[in-house]
Design a protein around this motif. Structure first.
Motif, PDB file in Angstrom:
ATOM      1  N   ASP A  22       2.602   7.141   3.265  1.00 44.76           N
ATOM      2  CA  ASP A  22       1.622   7.950   2.543  1.00 44.76           C
ATOM      3  C   ASP A  22       0.196   7.625   2.994  1.00 44.76           C
ATOM      4  O   ASP A  22      -0.645   8.528   3.122  1.00 44.76           O
ATOM      5  CB  ASP A  22       1.764   7.713   1.039  1.00 44.76           C
ATOM      6  N   ASP A  23      -0.079   6.345   3.227  1.00 46.31           N
ATOM      7  CA  ASP A  23      -1.420   5.964   3.681  1.00 46.31           C
ATOM      8  C   ASP A  23      -1.718   6.559   5.061  1.00 46.31           C
ATOM      9  O   ASP A  23      -2.821   7.062   5.314  1.00 46.31           O
ATOM     10  CB  ASP A  23      -1.537   4.443   3.736  1.00 46.31           C
TER      11      ASP A  23
ATOM     12  N   ARG B  16      -2.237  10.345   4.693  1.00 50.64           N
ATOM     13  CA  ARG B  16      -3.525  10.674   4.073  1.00 50.64           C
ATOM     14  C   ARG B  16      -4.667  10.519   5.069  1.00 50.64           C
ATOM     15  O   ARG B  16      -5.578  11.340   5.134  1.00 50.64           O
ATOM     16  CB  ARG B  16      -3.748   9.778   2.864  1.00 50.64           C
TER      17      ARG B  16
ATOM     18  N   SER C  95      -2.508  -0.417   6.800  1.00 48.53           N
ATOM     19  CA  SER C  95      -1.877  -0.221   5.490  1.00 48.53           C
ATOM     20  C   SER C  95      -0.919  -1.354   5.172  1.00 48.53           C
ATOM     21  O   SER C  95      -0.846  -1.813   4.023  1.00 48.53           O
ATOM     22  CB  SER C  95      -1.154   1.125   5.468  1.00 48.53           C
TER      23      SER C  95
ATOM     24  N   ARG D 107      -2.836  -4.390   4.177  1.00 50.66           N
ATOM     25  CA  ARG D 107      -3.540  -4.158   2.919  1.00 50.66           C
ATOM     26  C   ARG D 107      -2.579  -4.242   1.728  1.00 50.66           C
ATOM     27  O   ARG D 107      -2.909  -4.842   0.702  1.00 50.66           O
ATOM     28  CB  ARG D 107      -4.213  -2.792   2.964  1.00 50.66           C
ATOM     29  N   ARG D 108      -1.387  -3.654   1.863  1.00 56.43           N
ATOM     30  CA  ARG D 108      -0.442  -3.655   0.753  1.00 56.43           C
ATOM     31  C   ARG D 108       0.209  -5.009   0.552  1.00 56.43           C
ATOM     32  O   ARG D 108       0.662  -5.318  -0.557  1.00 56.43           O
ATOM     33  CB  ARG D 108       0.622  -2.590   0.984  1.00 56.43           C
TER      34      ARG D 108
ATOM     35  N   ALA E 163      -7.159   2.775   6.060  1.00 53.17           N
ATOM     36  CA  ALA E 163      -6.085   3.119   5.133  1.00 53.17           C
ATOM     37  C   ALA E 163      -6.511   2.810   3.703  1.00 53.17           C
ATOM     38  O   ALA E 163      -5.838   2.103   2.962  1.00 53.17           O
ATOM     39  CB  ALA E 163      -4.815   2.346   5.501  1.00 53.17           C
ATOM     40  N   SER E 164      -7.621   3.341   3.297  1.00 54.53           N
ATOM     41  CA  SER E 164      -8.193   3.033   1.987  1.00 54.53           C
ATOM     42  C   SER E 164      -7.588   3.928   0.917  1.00 54.53           C
ATOM     43  O   SER E 164      -7.206   5.077   1.177  1.00 54.53           O
ATOM     44  CB  SER E 164      -9.705   3.224   2.028  1.00 54.53           C
ATOM     45  N   ARG E 165      -7.532   3.411  -0.308  1.00 58.76           N
ATOM     46  CA  ARG E 165      -6.990   4.174  -1.430  1.00 58.76           C
ATOM     47  C   ARG E 165      -8.002   4.304  -2.563  1.00 58.76           C
ATOM     48  O   ARG E 165      -7.620   4.574  -3.706  1.00 58.76           O
ATOM     49  CB  ARG E 165      -5.718   3.490  -1.950  1.00 58.76           C
TER      50      ARG E 165
END
Length: 977
Positions: free
Chosen positions: A40-41, A44, A244, A247-248, A295-297
């Protein structure tokens, strides 16, 4: 974000990952959420209208992909993840030789804790980095705007209140300790693309299964090499996936996550503000940022993100200075926790990739140390067509087997021969057999690590194994030799035009030396001021640089500078090019070194921890380097306030030394003393008299400090008394002192001898009593230590100290003397090392100079003392029996008397000599006026009246014979004196 829509581009990849998670985890769980979240990252970020270009700092693959994309897309606006307040520095990069670092520096801070000062932020730039490609493209391409969108240097410290961003993980085997590794100092590092797992278990897992030693080697093997020849879409999707993933799987460090998200909100807010202000469309822009931030949310992500949910805080009142400082590969590795040699290997890989792919990189026009750019000769690119819809390139990349490069035997053989040659030059006993062993071992290690082609890291391990046996014969080990051979530690240089005014002024003023001072290394400068008076100005500059910069930057070999003294010839070792960063940072504090030195002296003198000795040192430096009487008077007046506020005697020795030096300088160079030093002597006399009784009893006050107080009081006593001080205050202070420490007791006795309240005979008697008391003998060395320290205030006691030491060695038996002899030596060496020469000179004067004379030598203190009254009577009797030789001499040489009489105006002429029966004129005068003699006799307590005396002899003889009692009284007074 979890609520954002997803496209059907990565449907197949989602299905595969979901099936894999179900199979390995036994059903839907957190693993499935993580794997699907990664897709998803990526989805997006790929669908964002503003093209995001993820990069890794100092990655040749990122720089190569950036050069390709810039030539294809040719964006009109480039948004770069870099501190927004550093934008004016970018144009100065063309005047430098890379690598260099952009720096923001703040010496005087306002809004931050004072213990943080000075604040420094650096952003290193190398040629093999994606950000340099973007900067060179934007600055040299007409119509292109470069916008820095990351938070300012001020916000770096505002947001990092609990942890410093510059804290890099410990990746290297050991921290570099070379001079090049410290080029950035203690600055906080800002980089683009901090791609490293923050989950320790994940990094350990990747290193173990990748069969590598550190993270830099893993990145080179599994990311750099596969992406080196990949297309643009594949590169972006893979970098999005890695960012991502890291980051996760990051641990729950709330402060660091908060800073990362605030940076992302800041960057997207700035980009939307710029596009709204200029009307630029997102299709004409390129956003260059680290893959971790791509890959920011956050809610502000994208051109359609929320615009009113984040407010950028104002900057503090801190004044920031900006400039360029030299950097190096070792400095970048040390600051960001990279393996030693990794940046040099990346630079070599960048050059090899350019030759293999024939990609034309961007270089700033006029860049020092760079080849002539051929970008201007390339035909203009066509207008880019409408971008094609995104396709899934990630699935194919993840499913394809690793590409095994063929073994390049020629390259590996050249490496093996070169490392053996370098090892021989550095003292290793390497031979051709070692070159063959390195070649074969490299292939063996690569095969064990599932690689067909040995990497530079495999070759490095093989070289260390085959060449470095048990010790390092030279200055460099084999690992360092491999790093140098692979590209070396390239060190940048800031050009003259990019230097601050102070640095340019220093180079201009040192130009008469005829040296290339901007080059690295040590250069010898010879200054003959007698033959070339213009070099005196260069000498002044060098001495100020010696005071302001590190020791190795300007080191005097011959010549010195003291108060009242100037050398006519000097010799210096200069390394200003090596310490260019320190010189540049001086430029942040002022426009000339005189201004910076004056500011520094004021800070030292007026600081909260300033001491009297420190203020006097500042006064001395102002006279030595600035020749500023105004500043010296100001700082000297401030020294009075600091002295009055001190309640300890910790700095008394330094105060005494500097006060004596300043007093001697002013007495020899000026017609009268400055008012501040007179006040200082007067205040210091009263101050130390007040503290003296307490210092004698205080256990924390050393005997050297108390001796320095007495030295100040006794050496400055004549000046202090002439300025209105009262000697009674010193006498009362000594009388109120009652020390318990043996060394301070001996020091008190010496002070009493100086004041006249204790005679030398009594002092000798006390020393003898100490030796006679067996309970005091073990502590006798401490008494001697006090006596030696007493030579500072009372140097005339040197003979008594020599006598005390000699008596101890002469009277004590070996059973007592030998145990405390080591204590005596250590006590004297530790506490009175600088006073020992005075003691040695006195001993050399007293003791015989040759060994045979020692057997018959009798110490002066053991020789019988003659009766002074008997000696006086003998002299008087001899005088009475001798004829007046002066009268006979005058009669033989009358011309001399005539000349003196003419000068005095006496014209009576010579008189005939009287016979012995006629009394002398003096005797006749005494007989004619007996009342005067009677009055003198009464004052002296002499009765008995006149005694019969002969008229023969001199008047003195007649008087002595007439008043024998008065003569004896005068002799007694003279003996006591």
């Amino acid at each position: 974000m979890s609520g954002s829509p997803v496209s059907g581009v990565f449907t197949a990849l989602r299905t595969q990952l979901q099936e894999a998670a179900t199979e390995f985890a036994g059903g839907p769980d957190a693993l499935e959420g993580i794997l699907l979240g990664l897709v998803d990252d990526v989805d997006r970020a790929v669908r964002e209208p503003l093209e995001i270009f993820p990069v890794c700092h100092h990655s040749p693959a990122s720089a190569l992909a950036m050069a390709r994309r810039l030539r294809e897309k040719q964006p009109k606006v480039v948004y770069l993840e870099l501190c927004e307040d550093m934008a004016p520095l970018l144009t100065e990069l063309r005047n430098c030789r890379l690598p260099v670092a952009l720096q923001a520096f703040a010496g005087d801070i306002d809004g931050f804790p004072q213990e943080w000062a000075p604040l420094s932020v650096v952003a290193p730039i190398t040629e093999a980095s994606a950000e340099y490609q973007a900067i060179a493209y934007a600055l040299d391409t007409p119509g292109v705007e470069l916008v820095l969108v990351d938070r300012s240097s001020d916000h770096v410290f505002q947001w990092n209140t609990t942890a410093s961003e510059g804290e890099a993980p410990a990746e290297a085997d050991e921290a570099p300790k070379s001079e090049e590794a410290a080029l950035h100092g203690e600055a906080v590092g800002v980089e683009i693309g901090d791609l490293r797992p923050r989950f320790a278990e994940l990094e350990e897992h990747l290193l173990r299964h990748g069969k590598v030693r550190h993270w830099s080697e893993w990145w080179h093997q599994y990311v750099e090499v596969p992406l080196g020849d990949g297309d643009h879409d594949t590169y972006r999707q893979v970098m999005f996936l890695i960012g991502s993933l890291f980051r996760r799987l990051a641990p729950g460090d709330g402060d660091r996550v908060r800073v990362d998200e605030d940076r992302e909100r800041h960057m997207w807010t700035r980009m939307r503000e710029h596009m709204a202000a200029t009307g630029t469309g997102p299709e004409d822009c390129l956003y260059v940022c680290g893959a971790f931030h791509a890959a920011s949310r956050v809610e502000e992500f994208g051109v359609d993100g929320h615009s009113d949910s984040f407010t950028i805080s104002p900057r503090t009142a801190t004044t920031w200075q900006y400039g360029l400082i030299p950097s190096s590969h070792a400095a970048i590795e040390a600051q960001f926790g990279l393996a030693p040699g990794s940046v040099s290997i990346a630079a070599t890989q960048w050059q090899k990739s350019l030759k293999r792919t024939r990609v034309q990189p961007y270089r700033l026009e006029g860049q020092a140390g760079a080849r002539t750019s051929r970008a201007k000769k390339a035909p203009p690119a066509a207008v880019p067509a409408v971008p094609a819809p995104a396709t899934d390139r990630l699935s194919g990349f993840l499913r394809q087997p690793p590409v095994l490069d063929g073994l390049d035997e020629a390259e590996l053989l050249g490496w093996s021969v070169d490392i053996v040659r370098a090892a021989r030059r550095n003292g290793y006993l390497a031979s051709t057999a070692d070159a063959i062993a390195v070649f074969e071992t490299s292939i063996l290690l690569a095969g064990m690590r599932d690689r067909a082609k040995p990497t530079p890291y495999d070759f490095q391990d093989a070289a260390v194994t085959c060449i470095e046996k048990d010790r390092v014969p030279g200055r460099r080990d084999v690992r360092r030799l491999v790093e140098i051979m692979m590209g070396g530690d390239r060190i940048g240089q800031v050009g003259y035009e990019a230097l601050p005014p102070l640095a340019r002024d220093v180079y201009d003023r040192l130009e008469p030396l005829g040296l290339k001072l901007q080059q690295r290394g040590v250069q010898r400068a010879l200054l003959d001021m007698a033959g070339r008076p213009e070099l005196e100005a260069c000498s002044d500059v060098l001495w100020m640089l010696r005071r302001l910069m590190p020791t190795a930057a300007a080191r005097p070999i011959m010549g010195e500078r003291r108060l009242g003294e100037r050398s006519i010839q000097e010799s210096w070792d200069l390394a200003l090019g090596t310490h260019q960063r320190a010189l540049i940072e001086l430029g942040y504090e002022g426009v000339s070194i005189e201004q910076v030195l004056e500011q520094q002296l004021r800070r030292e003198a007026y600081g909260p921890r300033a001491t009297t000795a420190g203020v006097l040192a500042a006064v001395e430096d102002s006279l030595l380097y600035l020749r500023s009487g105004r500043l010296a008077d100001e700082l000297g007046t401030h020294a009075l306030k600091v002295l009055s506020a001190e309640r300890t005697v910790d700095g008394a020795p330094e105060v005494l030394r500097r006060a004596r030096a300043l007093l001697a300088y002013y007495r020899t160079s000026q017609p009268e003393l400055p008012a501040w030093i007179e006040s200082f002597v007067r205040t210091g006399y009263a101050h130390y008299c007040t503290l003296l009784p307490t210092a004698f009893r205080d256990e924390d006050a050393t005997v050297g400090q108390v001796a320095a107080m007495l030295g100040f009081l006794f050496s400055m006593e004549s000046l202090a008394l002439s300025l209105g001080c009262d000697r009674t205050q010193l006498e009362l202070a000594v009388a109120q002192s009652h020390p318990e420490d043996p060394s301070k007791t001996a020091l008190l006795w010496a002070a009493q001898v100086q004041l006249g309240t204790l005679s030398r005979a009594e002092l000798r008697a006390r020393c003898d009593a100490l030796l006679d008391n067996p309970l005091v003998v073990p502590s006798y060395p401490r008494y001697l230590s006090g006596f030696v320290h007493a030579l500072e205030p009372v140097p005339g006691l040197a003979d008594v100290v020599v006598e005390a030491v000699s008596n101890a060695f002469g009277r004590l038996p070996d059973t007592v003397l030998l145990p405390w002899l080591p204590l005596l030596i250590t006590t004297l060496r530790k506490g009175a090392g600088d006073l020992a020469p005075l003691l040695i000179r006195e001993a050399g004067r007293v003791f015989p100079g040759r060994l045979p004379a020692l057997d018959t030598w009798v110490p002066p203190w053991r020789q019988p003392q003659a009766d002074p009254f008997t000696a006086s009577r003998s002299r008087l009797t001899a005088t009475a029996t001798q004829a007046p030789r002066g009268a006979a001499l005058l009669a033989v040489h009358p011309a001399t008397c005539d000349a003196v009489a003419g000068l005095l105006g006496c014209e009576d002429g010579w008189q005939q000599h009287c016979s012995s029966a006629v009394p002398h004129a003096g005797a006749a005068l005494l007989a004619a006026h007996p009342a005067a003699c009677d009055a003198v006799a009464e004052l002296l307590g002499c009765g008995g009246g006149w005694a019969p005396a002969s008229n023969a002899g001199t008047p003195g003889t007649v008087l002595a014979a007439s008043y024998p009692a008065a003569t004896e009284a005068l002799e007694a007074l003279l003996a006591d004196a």
